[in-house]
Design an enzyme around this catalytic site. Structure first.
Site, PDB file in Angstrom:
ATOM      1  N   ASN A 131      13.484  59.511  12.028  1.00 43.73           N
ATOM      2  CA  ASN A 131      14.874  59.554  11.554  1.00 43.73           C
ATOM      3  C   ASN A 131      15.398  60.985  11.503  1.00 43.73           C
ATOM      4  O   ASN A 131      16.534  61.268  11.909  1.00 43.73           O
ATOM      5  CB  ASN A 131      14.977  58.913  10.168  1.00 43.73           C
ATOM      6  CG  ASN A 131      14.915  57.403  10.214  1.00 43.73           C
ATOM      7  OD1 ASN A 131      15.314  56.783  11.200  1.00 43.73           O
ATOM      8  ND2 ASN A 131      14.414  56.798   9.155  1.00 43.73           N
ATOM      9  N   HIS A 136      19.181  58.143  12.638  1.00 41.34           N
ATOM     10  CA  HIS A 136      18.857  56.815  12.102  1.00 41.34           C
ATOM     11  C   HIS A 136      19.044  55.701  13.127  1.00 41.34           C
ATOM     12  O   HIS A 136      18.351  54.673  13.055  1.00 41.34           O
ATOM     13  CB  HIS A 136      19.702  56.539  10.859  1.00 41.34           C
ATOM     14  CG  HIS A 136      19.257  57.329   9.664  1.00 41.34           C
ATOM     15  ND1 HIS A 136      18.228  56.939   8.844  1.00 41.34           N
ATOM     16  CD2 HIS A 136      19.679  58.528   9.165  1.00 41.34           C
ATOM     17  CE1 HIS A 136      18.038  57.828   7.883  1.00 41.34           C
ATOM     18  NE2 HIS A 136      18.915  58.810   8.053  1.00 41.34           N
ATOM     19  N   ASP A 140      16.269  53.051  13.875  1.00 36.99           N
ATOM     20  CA  ASP A 140      16.455  51.599  13.845  1.00 36.99           C
ATOM     21  C   ASP A 140      15.865  50.952  15.093  1.00 36.99           C
ATOM     22  O   ASP A 140      15.270  49.866  15.027  1.00 36.99           O
ATOM     23  CB  ASP A 140      17.942  51.258  13.737  1.00 36.99           C
ATOM     24  CG  ASP A 140      18.515  51.590  12.372  1.00 36.99           C
ATOM     25  OD1 ASP A 140      17.729  51.862  11.442  1.00 36.99           O
ATOM     26  OD2 ASP A 140      19.755  51.579  12.232  1.00 36.99           O
ATOM     27  N   GLU A 166      10.798  50.574   5.930  1.00 37.60           N
ATOM     28  CA  GLU A 166       9.944  50.473   7.126  1.00 37.60           C
ATOM     29  C   GLU A 166       8.644  49.757   6.785  1.00 37.60           C
ATOM     30  O   GLU A 166       7.610  49.996   7.392  1.00 37.60           O
ATOM     31  CB  GLU A 166       9.660  51.860   7.710  1.00 37.60           C
ATOM     32  CG  GLU A 166       8.997  52.833   6.782  1.00 37.60           C
ATOM     33  CD  GLU A 166       9.996  53.680   5.976  1.00 37.60           C
ATOM     34  OE1 GLU A 166       9.514  54.551   5.235  1.00 37.60           O
ATOM     35  OE2 GLU A 166      11.220  53.474   6.075  1.00 37.60           O
TER      36      GLU A 166
END
Length: 253
Positions: A131, A136, A140, A166
């Site tokens: 990230n 981000h 994802d 996560e």
């Protein structure tokens, strides 16, 4: 409408026939005679009364049936919409897995049905670095690939959920000790094989750490989570990319 007309006509002529039969039977029996005016009344009255009355009745009946059909269709649509909303509310919007609350509810239900099984807690390793380094959205994408790998690795009928950012949970329904260790290693290996390429010139390795516990008959969900989480922490502290159960370690080759 044609059906209403035909049915009303049939009722009207049936009424006419019944009127004539009764008149020709009863009037002579009482010494009377059916003259011209009587014939006119016997013909006009049944037709004038029976046809409109039956037409109205059949029309109302058709409206009622149509209303029942509409109501049944609306009810079915509402039920389907309710099921879709329930399904949507129970799922994690990103991965499609069960959300945290629904996963634990499903785990609790499964525990009541069987005294066998295993719980895995699966956590992505060094995920914050992805990230921080790539953003981000890229994170994802990596998370979706990990979720897909977990789904491929477990067995049909096992319960999967995203229980944290996560972090994933897997309940291996009725799994034996050996089956649970085998599935955990398969999950670890399946994630390790992912070739995640966040940019054209770079491949970032993806791995997970797994803490697992065999479900004892007397253990409740909170106890199982505590034990599995402890094993997960141990896997992290030993270098990550490990699956650790009470009875041993499944490690990268």
């Amino acid at each position: 409408m044609n059906r209403i007309f035909l049915k009303s006509t049939a009722v009207a002529f049936s009424s006419l026939l019944a009127s004539l039969v009764l008149a020709l039977t009863l009037v002579p029996a009482f010494g009377g005679a059916v003259d011209g005016n009587a014939w006119l009344m016997l013909t006009i009255c049944p037709l004038a009364i029976a046809w409109p009355a039956s037409a109205f009745m059949f029309w109302q009946s058709e409206k009622l049936r149509a209303a029942h059909r509409d109501l049944a269709r609306t009810h079915a649509e509402l039920a389907a919409a309710h099921r879709r909303l329930e399904e949507k509310a129970s799922r994690d919007t990103m991965t499609g897995m069960l959300n945290r609350e629904t996963f634990f509810a499903a785990l609790d239900r499964s525990r009541r049905k069987t005294d066998r099984g295993a719980l895995l807690i699966i956590d992505a390793d060094h995920f914050k670095k992805i990230n921080d380094s790539f953003g981000h959205l890229t994170g994802d994408t990596a998370l979706l690939e990990i979720a897909a790998a977990i789904t491929r690795a477990v067995r049909a009928g096992d319960v999967l959920g995203r229980i944290g950012g996560e972090e994933f949970g897997a309940f291996l329904v009725a799994a034996s000790d050996q089956e649970a260790v085998h599935v955990a290693e398969r999950v670890r290996r399946e994630v390790e094989l992912i070739r995640f390429q966040p940019s054209a010139d770079r491949i970032v390795p993806l791995t997970v750490s797994i803490g697992g516990t065999i479900c004892a008959c007397e253990a409740n969900v909170s106890e199982l989570m505590r034990i599995a989480d402890k094993r997960l922490y141990e896997a992290k502290s030993r270098g990550r990319n490990l699956a650790i159960f009470d009875q041993g370690i499944s490690a990268a080759a």
